[in-house]
Design an enzyme around this catalytic site. Structure first.
Site, short mmCIF file in Angstrom:
data_model
loop_
_atom_site.label_atom_id
_atom_site.label_comp_id
_atom_site.label_asym_id
_atom_site.label_seq_id
_atom_site.Cartn_x
_atom_site.Cartn_y
_atom_site.Cartn_z
N LYS A 6 32.72 -141.58 0.28
CA LYS A 6 32.18 -142.60 -0.63
C LYS A 6 32.82 -143.97 -0.38
O LYS A 6 33.88 -144.08 0.23
CB LYS A 6 32.31 -142.12 -2.09
CG LYS A 6 31.24 -141.03 -2.35
CD LYS A 6 31.19 -140.50 -3.76
CE LYS A 6 30.06 -139.47 -3.85
NZ LYS A 6 30.07 -138.72 -5.11
N ARG B 240 33.09 -130.93 -3.12
CA ARG B 240 31.79 -131.19 -2.49
C ARG B 240 31.98 -132.19 -1.36
O ARG B 240 32.29 -133.36 -1.61
CB ARG B 240 30.82 -131.75 -3.55
CG ARG B 240 29.41 -131.96 -3.06
CD ARG B 240 28.54 -132.58 -4.16
NE ARG B 240 27.18 -132.75 -3.70
CZ ARG B 240 26.77 -133.77 -2.93
NH1 ARG B 240 27.64 -134.67 -2.53
NH2 ARG B 240 25.51 -133.85 -2.56
N1 PMM Z 1 27.55 -136.97 -5.12
C1 PMM Z 1 26.38 -137.17 -4.53
C2 PMM Z 1 25.29 -136.33 -4.77
N2 PMM Z 1 25.40 -135.27 -5.60
N3 PMM Z 1 26.72 -133.96 -7.05
C3 PMM Z 1 27.89 -133.74 -7.67
N4 PMM Z 1 28.02 -132.68 -8.50
N5 PMM Z 1 28.97 -134.55 -7.48
C4 PMM Z 1 28.92 -135.63 -6.65
O1 PMM Z 1 29.93 -136.36 -6.55
C5 PMM Z 1 27.69 -135.90 -5.99
C6 PMM Z 1 26.60 -135.03 -6.21
C7 PMM Z 1 26.23 -138.34 -3.60
O2 PMM Z 1 26.63 -138.02 -2.30
P1 PMM Z 1 25.59 -137.66 -1.11
O3 PMM Z 1 24.51 -138.72 -1.14
O4 PMM Z 1 26.38 -137.70 0.12
O5 PMM Z 1 25.01 -136.30 -1.38
#
Ligand code: PMM
Length: 284
Positions: free
Chosen positions: A223, A260
């Site tokens: 991020k 994650r």
């Molecule tokens: N971050 C993203 C998408 N989904 N879900 C949860 N539970 N926690 C997060 O921090 C989260 C998420 C954004 O990241 P991406 O676009 O790389 O998927």
């Protein structure tokens, strides 16, 4: 995940951190948008993340990047369902990253056992009912505002107190809607309506959220605040693995359970070493 914690002085360390590998079937996610839009590519990527140590695969068909436009239900279904079907039996639990009841229902039928809802049951009034009747875990995440506008000058009096109160209220809402409390995971939503300072404060005081009594999911992977902290500042998305590792190891030490990430092999190794080091007997 219940009962897997050893009590150390001041910290509660999960004995077995679980890495949740990200499989984004989207054209526009911030770090891997467009790379796994073809179903076969997404399935191959998911299998490779399992080989790297992912215990969960989180399959998403709608980008939540700041400024992202919503995706229609039919398109989201078309993106995620074949990928979930292709990953059933791949050796990891399957999660669907969605805010929509229809997508969650189809994903559960396709083999998902976890629904990861970044809206924490606020966007689709039907979703709680789908989850209440299903045999699945549910991740509820904090977000200030919505993806289109969430990074427009987010403000809090005390970010940790406010995120904690929000998660407690959403947990109570879910339980009131018939979702078993033992099936709920909570997530502070790193980067969702938060400045770099807010993200760092949440990570520093993560233990206050562990006190809610549910497994904590953290998503710092690649991020932008990690790029801001690099020297020189502005490290590109694909070069943020060191910052991703640092934040996940600290989150482990502060009691998070599910991590994650995109860079599964590196984070899995780091967490395995950190968890062994934190264990009272030092056993690996
Ligand atoms: N971050 C993203 C998408 N989904 N879900 C949860 N539970 N926690 C997060 O921090 C989260 C998420 C954004 O990241 P991406 O676009 O790389 O998927």
């Amino acid at each position: 995940m219940e009962g897997s914690c050893a009590i150390l002085p001041m910290v509660v360390v999960p004995l077995s951190p679980v890495v949740m590998g990200v499989v984004n079937v989207t054209p526009d996610s911030f770090s891997d948008g467009g790379r796994y839009l073809r179903h076969a590519d997404a399935i191959a990527h998911g299998r490779s993340l399992v080989a790297q140590g992912a215990g969960i695969l989180d399959v998403g068909g709608e980008s939540t990047r700041p400024g992202a436009e919503p995706v229609g239900e039919a398109e989201e279904l078309r993106r995620v369902v074949p990928v979930l079907e292709g990953l059933a039996g791949a050796g990891a639990r399957l999660s669907v990253d969605t805010t929509k009841a229809a997508v969650a229902r189809a994903a559960l039928e396709a083999g998902a056992g976890i629904v990861n809802d970044v809206s924490a049951l606020r966007l689709d009034p039907e979703l709680a009912g789908v989850l209440a009747g299903a045999d699945c875990d549910v991740c509820l995440m904090h977000m200030l505002g919505e993806p289109r506008t969430m990074q427009d000058a987010p403000r809090y009096d005390d970010v940790v107190d406010e995120v904690k109160a929000f998660l407690a209220e959403r947990l109570a809402f879910a339980v009131g809607a018939g979702i078993a409390e033992e099936r709920v995971w909570l997530d502070p939503g790193i980067g969702f309506g938060k400045t770099a300072a807010h993200n760092l404060e949440l990570l520093r005081r993560l233990g206050e959220l562990v006190a809610l009594g549910r497994p904590l999911v953290v998503g710092t992977s690649r991020k932008s605040f990690l790029g801001l902290l690099s020297r020189p500042a502005g490290r590109e998305v694909g070069d943020r693995v060191a910052g991703t590792i640092a934040t996940n190891v600290l989150a482990l030490e502060r009691g998070a359970t599910i991590f994650r990430v995109h860079d599964v092999a590196a984070v899995h190794d780091a967490l395995a070493v950190a968890a062994a080091t934190l264990r009272p007997d030092g056993a690996g």
